[in-house]
Motif scaffolding. Sequence first.
Motif, PDB file in Angstrom:
ATOM      1  N   ARG A   1       4.951 -61.312  24.159  1.00  0.00           N
ATOM      2  CA  ARG A   1       6.214 -61.742  25.093  1.00  0.00           C
ATOM      3  C   ARG A   1       6.700 -60.314  25.728  1.00  0.00           C
ATOM      4  NH1 ARG A   1       6.709 -65.262  27.844  1.00  0.00           N
ATOM      5  NH2 ARG A   1       9.301 -65.415  27.677  1.00  0.00           N
TER       6      ARG A   1
ATOM      7  N   SER B   1       2.873 -67.452  26.151  1.00  0.00           N
ATOM      8  CA  SER B   1       3.826 -68.802  26.804  1.00  0.00           C
ATOM      9  C   SER B   1       4.997 -68.632  26.262  1.00  0.00           C
ATOM     10  CB  SER B   1       3.107 -70.105  26.511  1.00  0.00           C
ATOM     11  OG  SER B   1       3.178 -70.194  24.958  1.00  0.00           O
ATOM     12  N   ARG B   2       5.917 -69.261  27.182  1.00  0.00           N
ATOM     13  CA  ARG B   2       7.521 -69.301  26.762  1.00  0.00           C
ATOM     14  C   ARG B   2       7.621 -70.004  25.423  1.00  0.00           C
ATOM     15  NH1 ARG B   2       7.690 -69.621  32.550  1.00  0.00           N
ATOM     16  NH2 ARG B   2       8.688 -67.486  33.404  1.00  0.00           N
TER      17      ARG B   2
ATOM     18  N   GLU C   1       9.609 -68.743  22.427  1.00  0.00           N
ATOM     19  CA  GLU C   1      10.979 -68.375  22.362  1.00  0.00           C
ATOM     20  C   GLU C   1      11.630 -69.698  21.634  1.00  0.00           C
ATOM     21  OE1 GLU C   1      11.997 -65.599  23.288  1.00  0.00           O
ATOM     22  OE2 GLU C   1      10.163 -64.946  24.066  1.00  0.00           O
TER      23      GLU C   1
ATOM     24  N   ARG D   1      -1.130 -67.522  26.981  1.00  0.00           N
ATOM     25  CA  ARG D   1      -0.935 -67.973  28.306  1.00  0.00           C
ATOM     26  C   ARG D   1      -1.858 -68.553  29.278  1.00  0.00           C
ATOM     27  NH1 ARG D   1       3.925 -65.720  32.193  1.00  0.00           N
ATOM     28  NH2 ARG D   1       3.978 -67.203  33.824  1.00  0.00           N
TER      29      ARG D   1
END
Length: 262
Positions: A34, A184-185, A188, A201
């Motif tokens: 990230r 990928s988010r 989080e 991602r």
Amino acid sequence: NRIWNNEKDTIKLPYLDRLCSDLFGGELITIAGRPGMGKTALMLNMARYYAAVQKLPVGFLSLEMKGEQLELRLVQKDWQKSLKYEIKYLTKEEREKLTGQIDALKELPIYFNDKISAKLGTMLSSIYMMVKTKGCKIVFIDYLQLMPTNKRGSRNDEIAEISRRLKMLATELDIVIIAGSQLSRGVEHRDSKRPTLADLRDSGAIEQDCDMVVFCFREGYYKSTVNPEKLELIVAKQRDGVTGTEEVRFIRERQLIVNDKR
């Protein structure tokens, strides 16, 4: 036969040589994480090691930053103050010191390319030229999701084409390609932020095509109780090799990766 007779030079992966097998050329490696985890810093530190210590010509394709910004990041290790934010306020002596460091950096066989074409074929040709004209043995790409593509389809299909073409090029040129990749988010939104292969991602093709996947993870980015310098390099995939984790220190202010165990 060249391998068995020890006539072919192998390449070690800095910071990970205790976990990772020697590289012979033809490998595609992904360094993923990230934002803020230290992907670019890790790749720049690796590039400096190859060029300065092993004297190997290195190519560095940047799709996110200009070559001048990357040079500042490379010399930041010798400065306590931030060159990014305070360069305008340097004294005359400091400017002379910085100029000397950048000149010395230019003597190293690191070749930056920040003028990236919007076409994948042209970009792959630029890697080819780096290898043929500069003798680059390792090429870094920062980062995969910013690469152009020839396909008109889903982003998954586009990234799949890119990773496949990069693997083919690494094999054809007998070089090592190390590419940064976003995660990928979804990471989080989980209790555990430690990444897995499922977090790559846009495409599972990255996992499929790569010989090695390394995650950058700093738990201190999320938790104030954890040392913010602690950087875990997680080898999540290694073709014909082991998986595992190596802990290093990421001194963010100096953009420096340190392995205290060496």
